[in-house]
Design a protein around this motif. Sequence first.
Motif, PDB file in Angstrom:
ATOM      1  N   PRO A  25       0.819  -1.216   0.000  1.00 31.79           N
ATOM      2  CA  PRO A  25       0.000   0.000   0.000  1.00 31.79           C
ATOM      3  C   PRO A  25       0.854   1.268   0.000  1.00 31.79           C
ATOM      4  N   ARG A  26       0.310   2.301  -0.595  1.00 29.89           N
ATOM      5  CA  ARG A  26       1.003   3.587  -0.682  1.00 29.89           C
ATOM      6  C   ARG A  26       1.314   4.150   0.702  1.00 29.89           C
ATOM      7  N   ASP A  27       0.401   4.028   1.663  1.00 29.64           N
ATOM      8  CA  ASP A  27       0.645   4.637   2.969  1.00 29.64           C
ATOM      9  C   ASP A  27       1.821   3.984   3.681  1.00 29.64           C
ATOM     10  N   VAL A  28       2.023   2.675   3.461  1.00 29.02           N
ATOM     11  CA  VAL A  28       3.178   1.991   4.049  1.00 29.02           C
ATOM     12  C   VAL A  28       4.468   2.554   3.458  1.00 29.02           C
ATOM     13  N   ILE A  29       4.467   2.787   2.146  1.00 34.46           N
ATOM     14  CA  ILE A  29       5.641   3.367   1.491  1.00 34.46           C
ATOM     15  C   ILE A  29       5.927   4.752   2.054  1.00 34.46           C
ATOM     16  N   ASP A  30       4.893   5.590   2.167  1.00 31.12           N
ATOM     17  CA  ASP A  30       5.088   6.958   2.658  1.00 31.12           C
ATOM     18  C   ASP A  30       5.645   6.964   4.076  1.00 31.12           C
ATOM     19  N   GLU A  31       5.170   6.050   4.926  1.00 30.32           N
ATOM     20  CA  GLU A  31       5.673   5.977   6.298  1.00 30.32           C
ATOM     21  C   GLU A  31       7.148   5.576   6.323  1.00 30.32           C
ATOM     22  N   ALA A  32       7.516   4.595   5.489  1.00 36.92           N
ATOM     23  CA  ALA A  32       8.907   4.159   5.451  1.00 36.92           C
ATOM     24  C   ALA A  32       9.818   5.259   4.915  1.00 36.92           C
TER      25      ALA A  32
END
Length: 417
Positions: A25-32
């Motif tokens: 998911p995009r939100d996981v990428i943004d958090e990382a």
Amino acid sequence: MVGVVPVSGGLTDWISVGLLASSVPRDVIDEAVAAYGRQAKRSDGKLPPHVMVYFVMAMALFADEDYEEVLTRLVEPLIRWGCWDPGWRMPGSSGLTQARQRLGFEPVQAVFAQVAVPVCELLTRGGWLGGRRLVSIDGFEWDVPDTQDNAVEFGRPGGVQHPAAFPKARVLTLVESGSHATIGATIGACVGEGSGEQSMARDLYRLLEAGMLVMADRNFYSYTGWETAAGTGADLLWRVSDSVELPTVAVLADGSHLALLFASRTTRAWRQRLLTAALAGEDLDPRRARLVRVVEYQVPDRGDADERQLVCLITTILDPGEVAAEVLAQGYHDRWEHENGNAQLKTSLRGPGRVLRSKSPDMVRQEIYGYLLTHYAISALICRAATEADIDPDRVKFLRTVRIVRRRITDPAAFSP
């Protein structure tokens, strides 16, 4: 019959509704990305970090294509999902290389650690043994480009006399046997201190948990490693070599037996004392010895009867009423599913005999995590489709699925951020 899911239905439909990219998911990428301070410096940046994470995954999916072609295959779906400005010009290979370097490997590693979770459901065929989730630990080596930095970081096996043609990165993985999905990984050198499988496996033991049955080949056994892995609450089923002393404490009804496993450097006198204590039913000091169950057998279709190798397994499952010896012996051979998963990574995705693209150690790590993410997404998709169809995931051909994904990647729902 192998590969029972037809191209025109089932699995193809699952891909078309976006289940592949839903694994990342995009939100996981943004958090990382935020955790490592790799956010885009400019709001109009043409290659923001989240685009580059998907680009790294696509590099694994299109290993035969150059950078520009890989990005070209992603532009249409990225535009439709609001991740690409139609006014941007397509960057060249140097721009993509710089964007990869800005991203680094750490955010991709963090994304993998977040999303790579077990996918076998309770009804998934081949995913469980004795109520425990089957997983295994194993490793493989990957040829990396012959640059000085890669050679220094990863090493070149073969020594001074017979050096290998390329440096090699060693990848150790924790794999869910039923789905082939990699749920943990560590990357290191193939030679030098700390490069052995026993040393690297320590990074994976922290991922073990109660309810798992962890299989490993004889190269992984050490008493310290066994104690560490067993201390997580997971059950273990490891093969050991005939050099491991296993004095019998009790013979069990199913043909297995309880035995003592000694810590290294335990003297002969102490071993006798510990065995006497075990036979008397006394508690043992885990720093010196541990009670295990031993299952020994020969594989009947391997060579002549007098040449067949004895397979010796040790397990933390001491009660044959929980899992019989025959079931454990049969289950251990699912460890070979790990080898199949390695082959899917190195052959079905990358292609046979291919060297990775990246010329620096950090980019090698980033590229490998991209392969692991893409392999995980496809393996998870296969497992879910097979579970829905009530078949073993092994019956769905991985390479055929990869070809479907490659054909449909321009469908925006097939690679939705």
